[in-house]
Design a protein around this motif. Sequence first.
Motif, PDB file in Angstrom:
ATOM      1  N   ARG A   1       0.997  -1.099  -0.028  1.00 39.63           N
ATOM      2  CA  ARG A   1       0.016  -0.024  -0.147  1.00 39.63           C
ATOM      3  C   ARG A   1       0.790   1.356  -0.103  1.00 39.63           C
ATOM      4  O   ARG A   1       0.198   2.162   0.722  1.00 39.63           O
ATOM      5  CB  ARG A   1      -1.021   0.008   1.192  1.00 39.63           C
ATOM      6  CG  ARG A   1      -1.935  -1.280   1.076  1.00 39.63           C
ATOM      7  CD  ARG A   1      -2.707  -1.154   2.301  1.00 39.63           C
ATOM      8  NE  ARG A   1      -3.910  -0.094   2.240  1.00 39.63           N
ATOM      9  CZ  ARG A   1      -4.972  -0.284   1.563  1.00 39.63           C
ATOM     10  NH1 ARG A   1      -5.267  -1.258   1.063  1.00 39.63           N
ATOM     11  NH2 ARG A   1      -5.685   0.916   1.798  1.00 39.63           N
ATOM     12  N   GLN A   2       2.113   1.377  -0.668  1.00 45.85           N
ATOM     13  CA  GLN A   2       2.777   2.236  -0.686  1.00 45.85           C
ATOM     14  C   GLN A   2       2.355   3.745  -1.316  1.00 45.85           C
ATOM     15  O   GLN A   2       2.519   4.526  -0.477  1.00 45.85           O
ATOM     16  CB  GLN A   2       4.163   1.950  -1.611  1.00 45.85           C
ATOM     17  CG  GLN A   2       5.265   3.086  -1.348  1.00 45.85           C
ATOM     18  CD  GLN A   2       6.401   2.768  -2.187  1.00 45.85           C
ATOM     19  OE1 GLN A   2       6.595   1.580  -2.463  1.00 45.85           O
ATOM     20  NE2 GLN A   2       7.171   3.712  -2.615  1.00 45.85           N
ATOM     21  N   VAL A   3       1.710   3.691  -2.267  1.00 50.92           N
ATOM     22  CA  VAL A   3       1.151   5.232  -2.936  1.00 50.92           C
ATOM     23  C   VAL A   3       0.300   5.757  -1.725  1.00 50.92           C
ATOM     24  O   VAL A   3       0.313   6.872  -1.671  1.00 50.92           O
ATOM     25  CB  VAL A   3       0.667   5.001  -3.969  1.00 50.92           C
ATOM     26  CG1 VAL A   3      -0.006   6.136  -4.654  1.00 50.92           C
ATOM     27  CG2 VAL A   3       1.855   4.499  -5.126  1.00 50.92           C
ATOM     28  N   ARG A   4      -0.588   4.821  -1.226  1.00 49.48           N
ATOM     29  CA  ARG A   4      -1.737   5.327  -0.259  1.00 49.48           C
ATOM     30  C   ARG A   4      -0.916   5.878   0.861  1.00 49.48           C
ATOM     31  O   ARG A   4      -1.411   6.932   1.324  1.00 49.48           O
ATOM     32  CB  ARG A   4      -2.393   4.245   0.180  1.00 49.48           C
ATOM     33  CG  ARG A   4      -3.587   3.785  -1.013  1.00 49.48           C
ATOM     34  CD  ARG A   4      -4.696   2.844  -0.570  1.00 49.48           C
ATOM     35  NE  ARG A   4      -5.398   2.517  -1.620  1.00 49.48           N
ATOM     36  CZ  ARG A   4      -6.540   2.938  -2.242  1.00 49.48           C
ATOM     37  NH1 ARG A   4      -6.737   4.186  -1.770  1.00 49.48           N
ATOM     38  NH2 ARG A   4      -7.287   2.423  -3.081  1.00 49.48           N
ATOM     39  N   ARG A   5      -0.135   5.299   1.363  1.00 50.94           N
ATOM     40  CA  ARG A   5       0.578   5.668   2.758  1.00 50.94           C
ATOM     41  C   ARG A   5       1.581   7.020   2.215  1.00 50.94           C
ATOM     42  O   ARG A   5       1.717   7.762   3.221  1.00 50.94           O
ATOM     43  CB  ARG A   5       1.619   4.520   3.117  1.00 50.94           C
ATOM     44  CG  ARG A   5       0.700   3.380   3.670  1.00 50.94           C
ATOM     45  CD  ARG A   5       1.695   2.473   4.664  1.00 50.94           C
ATOM     46  NE  ARG A   5       2.458   1.803   3.742  1.00 50.94           N
ATOM     47  CZ  ARG A   5       3.868   1.419   3.800  1.00 50.94           C
ATOM     48  NH1 ARG A   5       4.313   2.066   4.951  1.00 50.94           N
ATOM     49  NH2 ARG A   5       4.657   0.565   2.998  1.00 50.94           N
ATOM     50  N   MET A   6       1.934   7.044   1.097  1.00 46.15           N
ATOM     51  CA  MET A   6       2.825   8.303   0.878  1.00 46.15           C
ATOM     52  C   MET A   6       2.026   9.445   0.850  1.00 46.15           C
ATOM     53  O   MET A   6       2.224  10.711   1.393  1.00 46.15           O
ATOM     54  CB  MET A   6       3.599   8.059  -0.866  1.00 46.15           C
ATOM     55  CG  MET A   6       4.590   6.971  -0.554  1.00 46.15           C
ATOM     56  SD  MET A   6       5.356   6.801  -2.231  1.00 46.15           S
ATOM     57  CE  MET A   6       6.098   8.396  -2.471  1.00 46.15           C
ATOM     58  N   PHE A   7       0.828   9.424   0.074  1.00 50.32           N
ATOM     59  CA  PHE A   7       0.053  10.661  -0.018  1.00 50.32           C
ATOM     60  C   PHE A   7      -0.695  10.713   1.643  1.00 50.32           C
ATOM     61  O   PHE A   7      -0.656  12.032   1.941  1.00 50.32           O
ATOM     62  CB  PHE A   7      -1.039  10.388  -1.055  1.00 50.32           C
ATOM     63  CG  PHE A   7      -0.653  10.749  -2.330  1.00 50.32           C
ATOM     64  CD1 PHE A   7      -1.035  12.046  -2.812  1.00 50.32           C
ATOM     65  CD2 PHE A   7       0.129   9.727  -3.193  1.00 50.32           C
ATOM     66  CE1 PHE A   7      -0.543  12.376  -4.157  1.00 50.32           C
ATOM     67  CE2 PHE A   7       0.522  10.183  -4.277  1.00 50.32           C
ATOM     68  CZ  PHE A   7       0.254  11.170  -4.923  1.00 50.32           C
TER      69      PHE A   7
ATOM     70  N   LEU B   1      -5.975   9.454  -0.460  1.00 51.60           N
ATOM     71  CA  LEU B   1      -6.370   9.387  -1.610  1.00 51.60           C
ATOM     72  C   LEU B   1      -8.011   8.922  -1.667  1.00 51.60           C
ATOM     73  O   LEU B   1      -8.319   8.376  -0.985  1.00 51.60           O
ATOM     74  CB  LEU B   1      -5.669   8.148  -2.414  1.00 51.60           C
ATOM     75  CG  LEU B   1      -4.203   8.286  -2.433  1.00 51.60           C
ATOM     76  CD1 LEU B   1      -3.632   7.124  -3.216  1.00 51.60           C
ATOM     77  CD2 LEU B   1      -3.780   9.751  -3.318  1.00 51.60           C
ATOM     78  N   THR B   2      -8.545   9.481  -2.682  1.00 52.48           N
ATOM     79  CA  THR B   2     -10.030   8.965  -2.960  1.00 52.48           C
ATOM     80  C   THR B   2      -9.980   7.823  -4.145  1.00 52.48           C
ATOM     81  O   THR B   2     -11.211   7.070  -3.851  1.00 52.48           O
ATOM     82  CB  THR B   2     -10.793  10.007  -3.359  1.00 52.48           C
ATOM     83  OG1 THR B   2     -10.297  10.689  -4.584  1.00 52.48           O
ATOM     84  CG2 THR B   2     -10.776  11.310  -2.245  1.00 52.48           C
ATOM     85  N   SER B   3      -9.207   7.870  -4.800  1.00 48.14           N
ATOM     86  CA  SER B   3      -9.116   6.524  -5.798  1.00 48.14           C
ATOM     87  C   SER B   3      -7.686   6.420  -6.214  1.00 48.14           C
ATOM     88  O   SER B   3      -6.708   7.348  -6.315  1.00 48.14           O
ATOM     89  CB  SER B   3     -10.055   6.838  -7.176  1.00 48.14           C
ATOM     90  OG  SER B   3      -9.306   7.876  -7.792  1.00 48.14           O
ATOM     91  N   LEU B   4      -7.260   5.199  -6.541  1.00 56.33           N
ATOM     92  CA  LEU B   4      -5.717   4.906  -7.006  1.00 56.33           C
ATOM     93  C   LEU B   4      -5.982   3.849  -8.296  1.00 56.33           C
ATOM     94  O   LEU B   4      -6.876   2.759  -7.912  1.00 56.33           O
ATOM     95  CB  LEU B   4      -5.253   4.037  -5.881  1.00 56.33           C
ATOM     96  CG  LEU B   4      -3.881   3.540  -6.057  1.00 56.33           C
ATOM     97  CD1 LEU B   4      -3.077   4.658  -6.598  1.00 56.33           C
ATOM     98  CD2 LEU B   4      -3.338   3.114  -4.778  1.00 56.33           C
ATOM     99  N   LYS B   5      -5.453   3.950  -9.222  1.00 50.78           N
ATOM    100  CA  LYS B   5      -5.364   3.034 -10.520  1.00 50.78           C
ATOM    101  C   LYS B   5      -3.986   3.144 -11.022  1.00 50.78           C
ATOM    102  O   LYS B   5      -3.298   4.227 -11.295  1.00 50.78           O
ATOM    103  CB  LYS B   5      -6.380   3.968 -11.340  1.00 50.78           C
ATOM    104  CG  LYS B   5      -6.528   3.105 -12.706  1.00 50.78           C
ATOM    105  CD  LYS B   5      -7.423   3.557 -13.577  1.00 50.78           C
ATOM    106  CE  LYS B   5      -7.875   2.832 -14.891  1.00 50.78           C
ATOM    107  NZ  LYS B   5      -8.701   3.453 -15.581  1.00 50.78           N
ATOM    108  N   ARG B   6      -3.477   1.978 -11.188  1.00 48.87           N
ATOM    109  CA  ARG B   6      -2.090   1.863 -11.908  1.00 48.87           C
ATOM    110  C   ARG B   6      -2.316   1.694 -13.578  1.00 48.87           C
ATOM    111  O   ARG B   6      -3.256   1.080 -13.661  1.00 48.87           O
ATOM    112  CB  ARG B   6      -1.645   0.494 -11.583  1.00 48.87           C
ATOM    113  CG  ARG B   6      -0.052   0.241 -12.117  1.00 48.87           C
ATOM    114  CD  ARG B   6       0.787  -0.822 -11.292  1.00 48.87           C
ATOM    115  NE  ARG B   6       0.311  -2.017 -11.539  1.00 48.87           N
ATOM    116  CZ  ARG B   6       0.645  -3.178 -10.747  1.00 48.87           C
ATOM    117  NH1 ARG B   6       1.498  -2.747 -10.006  1.00 48.87           N
ATOM    118  NH2 ARG B   6       0.110  -4.273 -10.921  1.00 48.87           N
TER     119      ARG B   6
END
Length: 251
Positions: A198-204, A211-216
Amino acid sequence: MKDNQNESGERLQKVLAQAGLASRRHAEEIIEQGRVQVNGEVIRTLGTKVRPGDQIIVDGSLLKMPEKKYDYYLLHKPTGYITSVTDPQGRKTVMDLMKGVPQRVYPVGRLDYDTSGLLVLTNDGELAHRLMHPSYGVEKTYRVEVHEWIPTQVRQRLEKGVELEDGKTAPAKVQEVIQKSQGSRPCYEITIHEGRNRQVRRMFKAIGYPLTSLKRIRFGSLRLEEKMAPGKFRPLTTLEVQKLRQEVELK
């Protein structure tokens, strides 16, 4: 050849069976009878492991392995699915979406239950291992939405690396995305080459903008096509596979 029972590789009797030489049990008998040489040494010990490149001779003839066919797929993972082959809790997995695939394939890496986007699935274990290994630095790009615009100086913290509970992240690339639809939330693209949970979520979250949404949208040289609907998949082209293998130094 030294005893390599504890090394990585395949058991010799399994390799003989896979080559169509004999059943697994008959292959064991052939080994115990001293009819098999590996790299010039007679092998009588069951469980001895061999690796790609080892020369195997049976009854004086070089063993030829059948060419193994690998499959490679790109899936647009929707939210609400876990990146796993099975789930003890009975949740939907990405394998539920891979209907009609003749050979069993496995996800490369993970996308969280509430994260969508590009996922690679394959039965090429060596390629999958290298794509996930941090030493090869395969880049992954994510499109994220947040509740409010992030000031430039705050975004720069992501680019320099932020402190998380498991250490400081490597520098990232961040750019703002202008969305066409009215009323859409602020959107950014972030590129990283690490693969922490969950790196990107934790970074923001660490910079105060959950985050409200996350898409690779990108994985190495692969990019998710805008026209591909969530839940759809397609085989990779020969050129796409070649590029992936080049990125991780596989011939």
